[in-house]
Design a protein around this motif. Structure first.
Motif, mmCIF file in Angstrom:
data_model
loop_
_atom_site.group_PDB
_atom_site.id
_atom_site.type_symbol
_atom_site.label_atom_id
_atom_site.label_comp_id
_atom_site.label_asym_id
_atom_site.label_seq_id
_atom_site.Cartn_x
_atom_site.Cartn_y
_atom_site.Cartn_z
ATOM 1 N N LEU A 193 -0.834 1.597 -14.886
ATOM 2 C CA LEU A 193 -1.654 2.356 -13.951
ATOM 3 C C LEU A 193 -0.896 3.562 -13.408
ATOM 4 O O LEU A 193 0.230 3.449 -12.937
ATOM 5 N N SER A 194 -1.570 4.691 -13.491
ATOM 6 C CA SER A 194 -1.017 5.929 -12.973
ATOM 7 C C SER A 194 -2.125 6.596 -12.175
ATOM 8 O O SER A 194 -3.253 6.086 -12.121
ATOM 9 N N SER A 195 -1.833 7.735 -11.581
ATOM 10 C CA SER A 195 -2.887 8.389 -10.816
ATOM 11 C C SER A 195 -2.576 9.852 -10.591
ATOM 12 O O SER A 195 -1.411 10.241 -10.520
ATOM 13 N N GLY A 196 -3.630 10.658 -10.458
ATOM 14 C CA GLY A 196 -3.453 12.001 -9.922
ATOM 15 C C GLY A 196 -3.077 11.849 -8.456
ATOM 16 O O GLY A 196 -3.319 10.807 -7.845
ATOM 17 N N ILE A 197 -2.473 12.901 -7.895
ATOM 18 C CA ILE A 197 -2.069 12.809 -6.489
ATOM 19 C C ILE A 197 -3.251 13.235 -5.619
ATOM 20 O O ILE A 197 -3.747 14.357 -5.745
ATOM 21 N N ILE A 198 -3.724 12.322 -4.780
ATOM 22 C CA ILE A 198 -4.811 12.663 -3.869
ATOM 23 C C ILE A 198 -4.309 12.503 -2.448
ATOM 24 O O ILE A 198 -3.558 11.588 -2.153
ATOM 25 N N GLN A 199 -4.736 13.381 -1.590
ATOM 26 C CA GLN A 199 -4.319 13.400 -0.172
ATOM 27 C C GLN A 199 -2.809 13.552 -0.038
ATOM 28 O O GLN A 199 -2.322 14.624 0.244
ATOM 29 N N SER A 200 -2.068 12.451 -0.245
ATOM 30 C CA SER A 200 -0.612 12.578 -0.110
ATOM 31 C C SER A 200 0.037 11.602 -1.073
ATOM 32 O O SER A 200 -0.620 10.717 -1.620
ATOM 33 N N SER A 201 1.331 11.749 -1.240
ATOM 34 C CA SER A 201 2.038 10.857 -2.147
ATOM 35 C C SER A 201 1.923 9.401 -1.681
ATOM 36 O O SER A 201 1.678 8.508 -2.471
ATOM 37 N N ASP A 202 2.105 9.184 -0.390
ATOM 38 C CA ASP A 202 2.047 7.812 0.121
ATOM 39 C C ASP A 202 0.648 7.216 -0.020
ATOM 40 O O ASP A 202 0.499 6.050 -0.368
ATOM 41 N N TYR A 203 -0.381 8.022 0.252
ATOM 42 C CA TYR A 203 -1.749 7.519 0.135
ATOM 43 C C TYR A 203 -1.998 7.062 -1.302
ATOM 44 O O TYR A 203 -2.518 5.976 -1.563
ATOM 45 N N THR A 204 -1.591 7.892 -2.261
ATOM 46 C CA THR A 204 -1.822 7.575 -3.665
ATOM 47 C C THR A 204 -1.014 6.337 -4.084
ATOM 48 O O THR A 204 -1.534 5.435 -4.739
ATOM 49 N N MET A 205 0.238 6.308 -3.681
ATOM 50 C CA MET A 205 1.091 5.181 -4.059
ATOM 51 C C MET A 205 0.556 3.879 -3.470
ATOM 52 O O MET A 205 0.582 2.833 -4.113
ATOM 53 N N GLU A 206 0.037 3.954 -2.250
ATOM 54 C CA GLU A 206 -0.519 2.765 -1.602
ATOM 55 C C GLU A 206 -1.681 2.185 -2.424
ATOM 56 O O GLU A 206 -1.812 0.980 -2.578
ATOM 57 N N MET A 207 -2.510 3.073 -2.999
ATOM 58 C CA MET A 207 -3.629 2.611 -3.840
ATOM 59 C C MET A 207 -3.104 1.865 -5.069
ATOM 60 O O MET A 207 -3.611 0.803 -5.434
ATOM 61 N N LEU A 208 -2.080 2.431 -5.709
ATOM 62 C CA LEU A 208 -1.527 1.795 -6.912
ATOM 63 C C LEU A 208 -0.957 0.416 -6.552
ATOM 64 O O LEU A 208 -1.152 -0.568 -7.274
ATOM 65 N N VAL A 209 -0.272 0.356 -5.415
ATOM 66 C CA VAL A 209 0.331 -0.908 -4.991
ATOM 67 C C VAL A 209 -0.754 -1.937 -4.695
ATOM 68 O O VAL A 209 -0.615 -3.120 -5.028
ATOM 69 N N GLN A 210 -1.864 -1.486 -4.104
ATOM 70 C CA GLN A 210 -2.959 -2.422 -3.803
ATOM 71 C C GLN A 210 -3.492 -3.105 -5.058
ATOM 72 O O GLN A 210 -3.787 -4.284 -5.055
ATOM 73 N N VAL A 211 -3.617 -2.318 -6.141
ATOM 74 C CA VAL A 211 -4.116 -2.899 -7.393
ATOM 75 C C VAL A 211 -3.158 -3.993 -7.863
ATOM 76 O O VAL A 211 -3.561 -5.116 -8.179
ATOM 77 N N ALA A 212 -1.866 -3.680 -7.869
ATOM 78 C CA ALA A 212 -0.878 -4.634 -8.373
ATOM 79 C C ALA A 212 -0.834 -5.874 -7.490
ATOM 80 O O ALA A 212 -0.761 -7.002 -7.975
ATOM 81 N N ARG A 213 -0.887 -5.671 -6.188
ATOM 82 C CA ARG A 213 -0.846 -6.794 -5.257
ATOM 83 C C ARG A 213 -2.053 -7.714 -5.470
ATOM 84 O O ARG A 213 -1.923 -8.936 -5.551
#
Lengths: 410, 474
Positions: free
Chosen positions: A109-129
């Motif tokens: 899973l990867s992503s374009g950067i939306i809003q901010s780096s932390d916001y985007t990273m948090e989404m990726l972490v949510q999927v994995a969690r």
């Protein structure tokens, strides 16, 4: 938007990342948890597309909206590509559904950067969690990491994921500045440094929380800027040593729909990417270094007609023929056409008896390629085999589309 | 000539029992004929191996051979039993090390066969495609697969480990296997029609397959090498392949020829990070500026500038030599092995690290790459000189009462090139600006001492030196 439309857009958006590995990491199975998913250390390629690339993981972006403007990227903010965004639940469901049918080894899973780096990273972490905790998913998870995301998010990403990766994108800092103005090589390197520290800390202390047990990897785009192969390989040498990467992936710049003006019109020949992989292999498993593979006095480009090992041998005719019965392992590994396994076998046989020409034939090595460079008790190559003949030979031995050797998994 | 009839041609135990009996009877490989299945008329005499005969000592065979034989027996080739017996015979009749001769005909044949079996197993793990059948008591996932060799029982445990929480069946022409969440059971062979012929989710999988393909890099042979055409008939995604290949060139040409477009929709650019301000006198401003330093070539292969850290009003400044591998990754001074030793020594001297300002003479890691390692290299005079303005600026901003130099590089940066560390260590020296300073060894020197007793004594001396700081700490 329908789920299948999102999938079409967000799979297309992710396919320019060459990484497909699902190997390494912590062994686990679903017998204890009663969930599904296992990791046995060796990746499995569940399908191949007609581009010759393996399909091992469900490789998608969470969204292809992006505030960055990297010229080589189909998802840059000035591209007219159609945009889509998955919800966290959709990605989780899709991963589980595909995995149950044995289509995939897991999720990349990867992503374009939306809003901010932390916001985007948090989404990726949510999927994995969600996959790990709610669904007891034991399959492989590879998360793309955003360099300037906060250390807490990075730590949690490492806890759920098998592998984390950050792409260096370009072989040189100048190339990155020119094509990806918002990215900063120093940020990228600092983040890779943090990952290596996290991975090593988790490895050395059994009580430490899990952190990306399958290590980190990266990708470089080749042929989008003027960097030479020597630049590319020097950069890899540095990355392997500095950050203990599992792999550096080379991705030949590929034309994209709606391309930026900053890019070359034509893609580099695919064989260039192939030669870089061969050179990378030689540096990691055959004891070669950049100076030997791409000498400074040259154009800095690898020979497209012959593989880099043959090219080195042709530049060093004086060191051949190699006596198969007496040469040390390091020298056997430098013979064109002899791979790591064949060399192991030859050394195993040497313990029992002298090697003959027919032994090589029986081992099914490419004789026309090997014979001019080796001596056995009943064979010595005749005089000087002209280099030009060998060059043609090497080209004719390869199938028209050379593929990467798969000695060690991915 | 003796005819051996095996009940299960893939079973190692059965083959082994017969082979032992043949060896005991001294039967030459050329005098044995191997068959599988019950053939009328031959059964009575030969079906039961010579259990009652006393085992003749034939020597042990390497474990390696048994594992090879186990894999080779799964192969479909009818010659496998005979080749294995011939190898066994040779190993027990003077050619004990024949397995080490990879070019030997029998060995090569077996290796090839074993390789084919392993590949078939690997491909089965990859290409089984389950289809979901919804039932009242929950879903069952059923797959139809046609392996080339007798591998079902060898691969089934993999599917158990992977899909323990699922009910599933894999049907093949020769046998079938079922998992109900608890136990694995094997059953008779099946036909393709016994498995479900669709699954609603396959449409999504096909969508994925079509879109993850990049038409700009067509490599059909590479695909076929890894996903041989004979598997395609049971792979739902394979129906797409001809169309994807056919359209690829046109799609690629369209991409290359289309002119760059102007963006129709505007996505805002990221907000600039806080603009880099010029050093405003604070140590933080200096630190930010130092991240961009390119005054010498050390910046390029390194990860980052490792600037000093600690209180900007510290009474004591510690100056080391240069960052190492760990410091380069973490971006902080004295966190690697030498830094940890330093922390222990500080604790013994009764000094809190966070009361200090800690920095290095040179602020980039210098190294030689060696495969996946980095060998520490000493910064040369030019590199030390290039870094000097940063060190002087740190001293000026922090304005410590005392400075301690760890190692010769730091000592010479402060006291001049004529300073001799071993002669002058542990002596207070007054600097021109009124600051007091002394030098001692670098903790990495202690780490390098090979003799434990010497190390112990040197460490105690180091702690005594550091204790000199106590008087200026308060």
């Amino acid at each position: 938007m329908k789920l299948s439309d999102k999938l079409a857009i967000l799979a297309d958006a992710a396919k320019y990342d060459a990484s497909c590995s699902s190997s390494g990491g912590q062994k686990r199975d679903s017998l204890k948890t009663g969930g599904i998913g296992s990791n046995e250390g060796m990746g499995i390629c569940h399908a191949y597309a007609p581009d010759g690339r393996c399909i091992s993981l469900l490789k998608i972006l969470l969204t292809n909206f992006c505030i960055y403007d990297c010229a080589y990227c189909i998802n840059r903010r000035t591209s007219n590509v159609q945009r889509a965004r998955f919800t966290v639940a959709e990605v989780v469901q899709l991963t589980m559904d595909f995995y149950r049918r044995n289509y995939i080894e897991g999720l990349f899973l990867s992503s374009g950067i939306i809003q901010s780096s932390d916001y985007t990273m948090e989404m990726l972490v949510q999927v994995a969690r969600s996959l790990r905790v709610e669904h007891r998913f034991g399959g492989y998870i590879h998360l793309k990491t955003i360099p300037d995301a906060s250390p807490e998010l990075l730590a949690e990403a490492g806890r759920w994921a098998d592998r984390l990766s950050i792409n260096v994108e370009m072989p040189t800092e100048g190339g990155l500045k020119a094509l990806a103005p918002e990215k900063d090589l120093r940020d990228i390197r600092r983040a890779m440094g943090r990952l290596r520290l996290g991975i090593e800390e988790a490895k050395s202390d059994k009580k430490a929380p899990r952190f990306a047990p399958a290590g980190q990897s990266t990708q470089m785009i080749v042929g989008a800027d003027a960097s030479s192969d020597r630049d590319v390989l020097s950069s890899s040498t540095n990355l392997y040593a500095n950050y203990n990467l599992k792999r550096v992936y080379y991705s030949a710049f590929s034309p994209i729909p709606d391309a930026s003006k900053a890019l070359p019109l034509r893609p580099p020949p695919l064989v260039r990417e192939h030669r870089l992989y061969q050179a990378d292999w030689l540096m990691r498993f055959y004891g070669f270094n950049v100076e030997e593979i791409a000498p400074a006095n040259d154009s800095g480009m690898l020979d497209l007609d012959v593989d880099p090992k043959m090219a080195w041998a042709l530049r060093h005719r004086g060191q051949f023929p190699v006596d198969l019965n007496h040469a040390p392992k390091e020298m056997l590994l430098r013979v064109p056409g002899l791979g790591v396994r064949t060399v192991q076998r030859l050394i195993g046989m040497r313990a029992h008896r002298k090697l003959r020409y027919t032994d090589l034939v029986k081992l099914r090595v490419p004789m026309r390629k090997v014979a001019p460079f080796v001596a056995t008790i009943d064979h010595r190559p005749r005089g000087d085999s002209e280099s030009s003949a060998l060059r043609h030979l090497d080209a004719s031995l390869h199938d028209p589309v050379p593929r990467q050797a798969d000695l060690f998994g991915h | 000539m003796r005819v051996v009839v095996l009940h299960d041609g893939n079973d190692l135990a059965e083959w082994r029992t017969h082979a032992r009996a043949l060896l005991a009877d001294g039967l030459l490989p050329s005098d044995v004929q191997w068959q599988v299945g019950e053939i009328a008329g031959l059964l009575p005499a030969d079906a039961s191996p010579a259990d009652d005969k006393p085992a003749v000592k034939t020597g042990t065979v390497p474990r390696e051979f048994l594992s090879l034989a186990d894999t080779v027996l799964a192969h479909a080739d009818a010659r496998r039993h005979a080749v294995l017996y011939r190898l066994l015979w040779r190993m027990t009749h003077g050619e004990r090390h024949v397995l080490g001769i990879a070019s030997d005909d029998d060995v090569a044949w077996c290796e090839q066969a074993a390789k084919a079996v392993r590949r078939d197993m690997h491909k089965m793990k990859a290409f089984v495609r389950f289809r979901e059948v919804k039932q009242l008591e929950g879903s069952v996932f059923i797959a139809w697969f046609e392996p080339s060799h007798a591998i079902l029982s060898r691969v089934a445990p993999f599917f158990v480990r992977r899909f323990a929480g699922m009910h599933w069946s894999i049907l093949t022409p020769a046998r079938s296997v079922h998992w109900d969440g608890q136990t694995l059971t094997f059953g008779a062979g099946a036909q393709k029609g016994d498995a479900p012929n669709e699954d609603a989710l396959e449409a999504l999988w096909l969508t994925y397959f079509a879109n993850v393909f990049n038409p700009a890099r067509l490599k059909v042979q590479a695909m076929k090498n890894e996903m041989p055409v004979r598997y395609w008939k049971n792979l739902p995604e394979a129906v797409l392949i001809p169309g994807l290949i056919r359209d690829a060139t046109a799609r690629m040409d369209a991409m290359v020829q289309s002119a760059p477009t102007t963006p129709k929709k505007h996505i805002p650019a990221p907000v600039e990070r806080i603009a880099m301000s010029l050093p405003d006198g604070s140590i933080d401003a200096l630190r930010r500026q130092a991240q961009q330093c390119r005054a010498c070539p050390l910046w390029e292969p390194a990860t980052q500038t490792v600037f000093g850290e600690g209180r900007d009003d510290a009474r004591v400044m510690v100056i080391g030599e240069q960052p190492g591998d760990q410091e380069d990754l973490a971006g902080r001074p004295f966190v690697g092995p030498a830094g940890q030793l330093f922390d222990r020594a500080l604790a013994q001297a009764g000094i809190a690290r966070d009361a200090l300002y800690i920095t290095n003479t040179v602020k980039h890691f210098k190294f030689e790459p060696r495969g996946k390692r980095r060998l520490h290299a000493r910064a040369n005079a030019q590199e030390q000189a290039a870094c000097r303005p940063w060190l002087l600026a740190e001293i000026e901003r922090v304005a410590p009462k005392a400075i301690v130099c760890l190692g010769a590089m730091a000592a010479q940066a402060i006291f001049g090139r004529s300073f001799r560390l071993l002669e002058q260590r542990g002596q207070w020296i007054d600097l021109d600006d009124g600051t007091r300073a002394f030098a001692t060894v670098h903790p990495s020197y202690l780490l390098r001492l090979p003799d434990e007793r010497a190390r112990h004594e040197a460490t105690a001396h180091f702690v005594r030196d550091l204790s000199m700081l106590c008087e200026v700490m308060t």
